[in-house]
Design a protein around this motif. Structure first.
Motif, PDB file in Angstrom:
ATOM      1  N   GLY A  45       0.663  -1.137  -0.046  1.00  0.00           N
ATOM      2  CA  GLY A  45       0.163  -0.028  -0.048  1.00  0.00           C
ATOM      3  C   GLY A  45       0.850   1.238   0.004  1.00  0.00           C
ATOM      4  O   GLY A  45       0.143   2.312   0.351  1.00  0.00           O
ATOM      5  N   GLY A  47       2.106   2.832  -2.576  1.00  0.00           N
ATOM      6  CA  GLY A  47       1.667   3.886  -3.534  1.00  0.00           C
ATOM      7  C   GLY A  47       2.539   3.761  -4.694  1.00  0.00           C
ATOM      8  O   GLY A  47       2.584   4.404  -5.748  1.00  0.00           O
ATOM      9  N   THR A  50       0.911   3.747  -8.303  1.00  0.00           N
ATOM     10  CA  THR A  50       0.297   5.186  -8.677  1.00  0.00           C
ATOM     11  C   THR A  50       1.529   5.864  -9.106  1.00  0.00           C
ATOM     12  O   THR A  50       1.382   6.661 -10.110  1.00  0.00           O
ATOM     13  N   ARG A  78       4.892   5.165   2.876  1.00  0.00           N
ATOM     14  CA  ARG A  78       4.137   5.941   3.450  1.00  0.00           C
ATOM     15  C   ARG A  78       4.389   6.713   4.471  1.00  0.00           C
ATOM     16  O   ARG A  78       5.299   6.327   5.270  1.00  0.00           O
ATOM     17  N   ASP A 113       0.245   9.658   4.197  1.00  0.00           N
ATOM     18  CA  ASP A 113      -0.853   8.610   4.700  1.00  0.00           C
ATOM     19  C   ASP A 113      -2.209   9.247   4.996  1.00  0.00           C
ATOM     20  O   ASP A 113      -3.205   8.625   5.106  1.00  0.00           O
ATOM     21  N   TRP A 140      -1.283  14.386   0.049  1.00  0.00           N
ATOM     22  CA  TRP A 140      -2.284  13.661  -0.219  1.00  0.00           C
ATOM     23  C   TRP A 140      -2.762  14.088  -1.439  1.00  0.00           C
ATOM     24  O   TRP A 140      -3.171  15.461  -1.440  1.00  0.00           O
ATOM     25  N   PRO A 142      -6.552  13.971  -3.170  1.00  0.00           N
ATOM     26  CA  PRO A 142      -7.922  12.979  -3.036  1.00  0.00           C
ATOM     27  C   PRO A 142      -8.261  12.465  -4.486  1.00  0.00           C
ATOM     28  O   PRO A 142      -8.826  11.288  -4.498  1.00  0.00           O
ATOM     29  N   TRP A 144      -6.433  10.856  -6.536  1.00  0.00           N
ATOM     30  CA  TRP A 144      -5.672   9.476  -6.701  1.00  0.00           C
ATOM     31  C   TRP A 144      -6.646   8.547  -6.243  1.00  0.00           C
ATOM     32  O   TRP A 144      -6.393   7.187  -6.665  1.00  0.00           O
ATOM     33  N   ARG A 145      -7.398   8.711  -5.236  1.00  0.00           N
ATOM     34  CA  ARG A 145      -8.259   7.545  -4.400  1.00  0.00           C
ATOM     35  C   ARG A 145      -9.206   7.402  -5.387  1.00  0.00           C
ATOM     36  O   ARG A 145      -9.675   6.033  -5.412  1.00  0.00           O
ATOM     37  N   LEU A 146      -9.652   8.195  -6.171  1.00  0.00           N
ATOM     38  CA  LEU A 146     -10.860   7.576  -7.316  1.00  0.00           C
ATOM     39  C   LEU A 146     -10.196   7.133  -8.510  1.00  0.00           C
ATOM     40  O   LEU A 146     -11.121   7.159  -9.644  1.00  0.00           O
TER      41      LEU A 146
END
Length: 167
Positions: A45, A47, A50, A78, A113, A140, A142, A144-146
């Motif tokens: 996790g 990243g 990504t 993270r 994180d 962070w 946001p 990228w979460r989508l």
């Protein structure tokens, strides 16, 4: 070297360095060729996928790069306590010379994180890492979460320059 002349001491230079033969032509159009990197996650996790998608480079997951993969390593973690523990351990593996032969540790990339500032104890641990290796921070994001990867965040311009990622 002329007889009687002493060569200066060897020094460490932080960051990527390329050598060029005297008289060799410089990079075309004043732009250096993008270096190739292998992103290596120090924990699940982190990243890595990504970052490879946004900045380019080889996604090694949590494994060392194999034959034919870029030997220049960017360790990824993270910014939570467990992530900082694992990346510090991976840096130590390189320091001790226990990483697979031929691999070069170029930098550490820390991915936020959570949104906001790091708590003081974690920020102190990041500063400790920065005292021994180049550290690039990714905020962070946001979107990228989508799954909306798009362009690198502007706060990562130094990482963009390092990786040669298009903006």
């Amino acid at each position: 070297m002329q007889t009687g002349m002493r060569q200066g001491p060897e020094i460490w230079i932080r960051g990527p360095v390329t050598s060029q033969e005297p008289g060799a032509p410089g990079p075309a159009h004043g732009h250096a060729a993008a270096r190739r990197f292998s992103w290596v996650g120090t924990h699940g996790g982190a990243g890595v996928s990504t970052l490879a998608a946004v900045y380019g480079g080889h996604d090694s997951g949590r494994a060392w790069p194999g034959p034919g993969d870029p030997a220049s390593v960017l360790l990824v973690a993270r910014t939570h306590a467990a992530g900082l523990d694992t990346v510090a351990g991976a840096v130590e593996i390189f320091r001790r010379g226990q990483a697979p032969p031929g691999l070069d540790l170029d930098a550490v990339v820390l991915v936020a994180d959570a949104p906001g500032r790091l708590p003081r104890p974690l920020a102190q641990r990041v500063r400790s890492l920065e005292s021994v290796i180049d550290v690039y921070r990714v905020p962070w994001v946001p979107a990228w979460r989508l799954g909306e990867l798009g362009h690198p965040p502007r706060e990562t311009s130094a990482l963009v320059r390092l990786t040669g990622a298009a903006r």
